[in-house]
Design a protein around this motif. Sequence first.
Motif, short mmCIF file in Angstrom:
data_model
loop_
_atom_site.label_atom_id
_atom_site.label_comp_id
_atom_site.label_asym_id
_atom_site.label_seq_id
_atom_site.Cartn_x
_atom_site.Cartn_y
_atom_site.Cartn_z
N PRO A 116 0.83 -1.21 0.00
CA PRO A 116 0.00 0.00 0.00
C PRO A 116 0.86 1.26 0.00
CG PRO A 116 -0.29 -1.25 2.04
CD PRO A 116 0.64 -2.03 1.19
N ALA A 117 0.44 2.25 -0.79
CA ALA A 117 1.20 3.50 -0.87
C ALA A 117 1.01 4.31 0.40
CB ALA A 117 0.71 4.31 -2.07
N THR A 118 2.01 5.08 0.78
CA THR A 118 1.85 5.99 1.92
C THR A 118 1.31 7.32 1.39
OG1 THR A 118 4.11 6.75 1.66
CG2 THR A 118 3.76 4.94 3.20
N ALA A 119 0.94 8.22 2.31
CA ALA A 119 0.35 9.51 1.91
C ALA A 119 1.31 10.25 0.97
CB ALA A 119 0.09 10.36 3.15
N GLY A 120 0.78 10.66 -0.17
CA GLY A 120 1.56 11.47 -1.11
C GLY A 120 2.66 10.73 -1.83
N GLU A 121 2.70 9.39 -1.73
CA GLU A 121 3.86 8.67 -2.27
C GLU A 121 3.96 8.72 -3.79
OE1 GLU A 121 4.41 4.74 -0.67
OE2 GLU A 121 6.43 4.60 -1.52
N PHE A 122 2.79 8.75 -4.48
CA PHE A 122 2.85 8.83 -5.95
C PHE A 122 3.49 10.15 -6.37
CE2 PHE A 122 -0.52 5.74 -5.22
CZ PHE A 122 -0.22 4.76 -6.14
N THR A 123 3.06 11.25 -5.71
CA THR A 123 3.60 12.57 -6.07
C THR A 123 5.07 12.67 -5.63
OG1 THR A 123 1.39 13.36 -5.54
CG2 THR A 123 3.00 15.02 -6.07
N ARG A 124 5.39 12.06 -4.49
CA ARG A 124 6.77 12.05 -4.03
C ARG A 124 7.67 11.35 -5.06
NH1 ARG A 124 8.38 11.09 1.96
NH2 ARG A 124 10.57 10.68 1.84
N ARG A 125 7.19 10.24 -5.60
CA ARG A 125 7.97 9.53 -6.62
C ARG A 125 8.09 10.38 -7.89
NH1 ARG A 125 7.25 3.02 -6.39
NH2 ARG A 125 7.75 2.78 -4.20
N ALA A 126 6.98 11.09 -8.22
CA ALA A 126 7.02 11.98 -9.40
C ALA A 126 8.11 13.03 -9.20
CB ALA A 126 5.67 12.65 -9.60
N PHE A 127 8.19 13.57 -7.98
CA PHE A 127 9.22 14.58 -7.68
C PHE A 127 10.62 13.95 -7.79
CE2 PHE A 127 12.13 16.07 -4.34
CZ PHE A 127 12.43 17.33 -4.87
N LEU A 128 10.79 12.79 -7.17
CA LEU A 128 12.12 12.16 -7.15
C LEU A 128 12.56 11.71 -8.55
CD1 LEU A 128 11.85 10.24 -3.78
CD2 LEU A 128 13.36 12.17 -4.28
N HIS A 129 11.59 11.46 -9.44
CA HIS A 129 11.96 11.09 -10.81
C HIS A 129 12.04 12.32 -11.72
CE1 HIS A 129 10.71 6.89 -9.67
NE2 HIS A 129 11.87 6.71 -10.26
N GLY A 130 12.00 13.50 -11.10
CA GLY A 130 12.20 14.72 -11.88
C GLY A 130 11.02 15.10 -12.76
N LYS A 131 9.82 14.56 -12.44
CA LYS A 131 8.65 14.91 -13.24
C LYS A 131 8.10 16.28 -12.86
CE LYS A 131 6.85 12.25 -15.76
NZ LYS A 131 7.15 11.95 -17.18
N MET A 132 8.37 16.71 -11.64
CA MET A 132 7.90 18.03 -11.21
C MET A 132 8.75 18.53 -10.05
SD MET A 132 4.40 17.02 -9.19
CE MET A 132 3.68 16.18 -10.57
N SER A 133 8.71 19.85 -9.83
CA SER A 133 9.46 20.43 -8.71
C SER A 133 8.59 20.33 -7.45
CB SER A 133 9.80 21.89 -9.02
OG SER A 133 8.61 22.61 -9.22
N LEU A 134 9.19 20.68 -6.33
CA LEU A 134 8.47 20.54 -5.06
C LEU A 134 7.28 21.51 -4.99
CD1 LEU A 134 8.90 18.64 -2.77
CD2 LEU A 134 10.34 20.32 -1.64
N ASP A 135 7.47 22.72 -5.51
CA ASP A 135 6.34 23.68 -5.48
C ASP A 135 5.23 23.21 -6.43
OD1 ASP A 135 7.02 25.78 -8.06
OD2 ASP A 135 8.65 24.58 -7.25
N GLN A 136 5.61 22.50 -7.49
CA GLN A 136 4.57 21.96 -8.37
C GLN A 136 3.84 20.80 -7.69
OE1 GLN A 136 7.33 21.45 -11.69
NE2 GLN A 136 5.91 22.55 -12.99
#
Length: 463
Positions: A116-136
Amino acid sequence: MFDETIVAIATPEGSGGLAVVRLSGADAVAIANRVFSPGLGRDSASHRAVYGILSTPGCKKNNSSSHEAVVDQVIALPMLAPNSFTGEDTVEFYCHGGTVVSRLVVAACRSAGARPATAGEFTRRAFLHGKMSLDQAEAVADLIHAESEIAARAAIRQLLGGLNRQLVEIEKPLLKLLSHMEGGLEFLDDEVPEVDPGEVAGILKKSIEEITNLLALAPAGRLLRDGIQVVLQGAPNVGKSSLFNELVGTDRAIVDDEAGTTRDVVSSRVVRQGRVFVFHDTAGLRLTSGRVENKGIERTRDAVRRADIVLSLHLAGDTGLGSETGLEDSSAMMVLPIVTKCDLLSRSQISLVEKGAVCTSSVDHSGVEELWAKLDQAVEKFELNKAVSLGVVINERHRFKLESSRAELRLLLEEYKDPECMPGDEVVGTLLASILAQLGEISGRVFSEQLLESVFSRFCIGK
Ligand SMILES: Nc1nc2c(ncn2[C@@H]2O[C@H](COP(=O)(O)OP(=O)(O)O)[C@@H](O)[C@H]2O)c(=O)[nH]1
Ligand SMILES: [Mg+2]
């Protein structure tokens, strides 16, 4: 952490036509193939939807007709790395809505190897893979939680890079300056030409100015996210609770002719013309020995301190306009004088009401529309539209980083004021690196585990 494939329901709980369950990680396709038939194929085509049956793993092939094995008829949509939200292999299952089916789909995926994913984990992975910045990434949360059209429009523009573009512009000349200073330290034999102190001061001044412009949008950012805080304030019995009920459109607050009826702050949100107003009815300010009432009065002062707009209520016939108490330490951007119980006034008395004050009555409902018009006018001054058009929603975290980097830039600029003792490249380099680290944390160019934890823990599961 990325080795693990995560799963969560991406849609809200409750009954609805459809629900979406999302798998993300290196094994997303393999796990999907364990639960989904006919399967996505060995070389599953990215972004091509496939219709089929989702079953509990293990039962899929041997026992596909078993009622216990089949979970739902679904559409599976593989989105392969790097062309997915997270930047990883992702499979989304569109299943029937409701509280049960989507949970069973998640359970099947877990039995097939996902966790099971933790809170915000999909977006966190998106950030870590350079798909978006933290403010995005923060804009994703703002967009999901937006309560008004204007807040949603601001968030989508920030998600499209509004704030990020401005940050890059601020950082660029500072980064260039830093690399120059560092270059100067490495090549002590004058290979790197000295930077003109006047030029450095100019760059610092411009950065300070640009950060100040961003900080000017911080109040708008707060109003977009939290709503416009409007506090009704005035003496006991002046008619605060009655007017509050008129504004929020329900009998939310208790109205009585006994002074001191309202003890606690009563709050209610109203969405009007795409904006959120949060009205706060308060206990009337007066000297009292009542312990509970005094606590209420303390809360009133607190609410007034945090208000964006204060409605300062006075009784019709009272000439005390402008001599209100309790507003001394308010940071409210606006105070609107309101005269209440105007139904008790004669026409000639009404004409004597101080200019600019709104004459209201909760008995004949007069003045309420005029008050709304004043509130709409007041809101125009908060520059919400400017924040929206720039796509810049400054939150507390951004504000803090912008203020501390501006303070350090100012310190550095001070050093350049005295031509007799210019700071050495090493000193400037150290200070610049610290300023850039502060700024870099806004976009996540510089980040720590702790920073990511504090940002993503506020997200919901499935995002
Ligand atoms: N005539 C008249 N009476 C009002 C009006 N608004 C409130 N009242 C009365 O004034 C009393 C106090 O009202 P309330 O809203 O509880 O005042 P608060 O103590 O400031 O919250 C109640 O008896 C209300 O019915 C008004 O516009 N006109
Ligand atoms: Mg009241």
